[in-house]
Design a protein around this motif. Structure first.
Motif, PDB file in Angstrom:
ATOM      1  N   SER A   1       9.075  -0.867   0.893  1.00 48.60           N
ATOM      2  CA  SER A   1       8.510   0.149   1.779  1.00 48.60           C
ATOM      3  C   SER A   1       9.621   0.905   2.500  1.00 48.60           C
ATOM      4  O   SER A   1       9.572   2.131   2.635  1.00 48.60           O
ATOM      5  CB  SER A   1       7.567  -0.506   2.792  1.00 48.60           C
TER       6      SER A   1
ATOM      7  N   PHE B   1       6.144   3.969   1.669  1.00 52.54           N
ATOM      8  CA  PHE B   1       4.927   3.164   1.661  1.00 52.54           C
ATOM      9  C   PHE B   1       4.151   3.296   0.355  1.00 52.54           C
ATOM     10  O   PHE B   1       3.670   2.299  -0.200  1.00 52.54           O
ATOM     11  CB  PHE B   1       4.035   3.568   2.840  1.00 52.54           C
TER      12      PHE B   1
ATOM     13  N   CYS C   1      -0.165  -4.907   2.597  1.00 47.79           N
ATOM     14  CA  CYS C   1      -0.154  -3.505   3.050  1.00 47.79           C
ATOM     15  C   CYS C   1       0.199  -3.426   4.534  1.00 47.79           C
ATOM     16  O   CYS C   1       0.862  -2.473   4.971  1.00 47.79           O
ATOM     17  CB  CYS C   1      -1.516  -2.860   2.802  1.00 47.79           C
TER      18      CYS C   1
ATOM     19  N   ALA D   1       3.884  -3.605   4.745  1.00 51.07           N
ATOM     20  CA  ALA D   1       4.484  -2.342   4.318  1.00 51.07           C
ATOM     21  C   ALA D   1       4.372  -1.289   5.417  1.00 51.07           C
ATOM     22  O   ALA D   1       5.326  -0.558   5.694  1.00 51.07           O
ATOM     23  CB  ALA D   1       3.810  -1.853   3.038  1.00 51.07           C
ATOM     24  N   LEU D   2       3.199  -1.220   6.046  1.00 51.04           N
ATOM     25  CA  LEU D   2       3.005  -0.262   7.142  1.00 51.04           C
ATOM     26  C   LEU D   2       3.873  -0.616   8.350  1.00 51.04           C
ATOM     27  O   LEU D   2       4.407   0.276   9.014  1.00 51.04           O
ATOM     28  CB  LEU D   2       1.536  -0.239   7.541  1.00 51.04           C
TER      29      LEU D   2
ATOM     30  N   GLN E   1       7.344   0.586   7.739  1.00 49.53           N
ATOM     31  CA  GLN E   1       7.425   2.031   7.927  1.00 49.53           C
ATOM     32  C   GLN E   1       7.406   2.394   9.408  1.00 49.53           C
ATOM     33  O   GLN E   1       8.124   3.290   9.857  1.00 49.53           O
ATOM     34  CB  GLN E   1       6.256   2.711   7.215  1.00 49.53           C
TER      35      GLN E   1
END
Length: 207
Positions: free
Chosen positions: A31, A36, A165, A168-169, A172
């Motif tokens: 990421s 992302f 996820c 990953a977020l 970011q």
């Protein structure tokens, strides 16, 4: 399957998938490095690996691996070596330049990211133990087995997607809130050391 049993299973699965591990680290690295959207390929690859593991559990093949000292050790060693390889690669080459604008490197090959996700899942002994030991505890033999396994597998994969996820977020978010350019070399050494540590820990763990 009773609702209470399904909720209990989901609670255990959520705890297992939310706990930081090789998959979460890999998704976070991808990421930061590729963005992302491309890290979702890694998520998909990891979930594919978990699906394969779950399928083998349904067929009873993962039980053979779990109770075979040689097979389990081979998978464990391969997984450890792969994590150490990823760690050394990150240590040597870093993540590349990552800036706050979100313009991470876009050169990541989609198939490569996907395959890395699959490999990390398939060479993780924890996934073998989880799918082999936990699934049967929530199966009612008197009820249709395929439907029960389908519910458990779908729930497990959905929770895995949700947690990966989220990692990953989060990666970011940390990158976007950094007030200055982040050293890809420094991050590479940090994540590389973590991967190497995970690999060494994995190699020394027992079933």
């Amino acid at each position: 399957m009773q609702l209470e049993s399904w909720i209990t299973f989901c609670s255990i699965a959520l705890l297992a998938t939310a706990t930081p591990g090789p998959a979460a680290l890999l998704v976070s690295v991808h990421s930061l490095t590729f963005g992302f959207r491309k890290s979702l390929c890694t998520v998909l690859g990891n979930v594919t690996g978990l699906f394969i593991m779950s399928g083998l559990s349904v067929l009873g093949l993962s039980t053979i691996v779990l109770h075979s000292a040689v097979a389990f050790t081979v998978i464990k060693v391969l997984g450890a070596l792969y994590l150490i390889y990823l760690g050394v690669k990150l240590w040597r080459h870093g993540l590349g330049k990552v800036d706050v604008s979100g313009s991470a490197s876009t050169s990541g090959n989609v198939l490569s990211l996907y395959c890395q996700g699959v490999l990390v899942a398939l060479t993780n002994p924890k996934a073998i133990v989880f799918t082999t030991a936990l699934f049967p505890q929530f199966i009612v033999v008197s009820e249709p087995l395929l439907a029960q396994f389908s519910v458990l597998v779908f729930s497990f994969m959905s929770l895995s997607v949700l947690c990966l996820c989220s990692y990953a977020l989060a990666a970011q978010s940390v990158k976007n809130k950094t007030p200055k350019l982040v050293s890809g070399s420094w991050l590479g050494k940090l994540f590389g050391s973590t991967f190497i540590g995970e690999g060494c820990f994995l190699a020394t763990t027992a079933k």
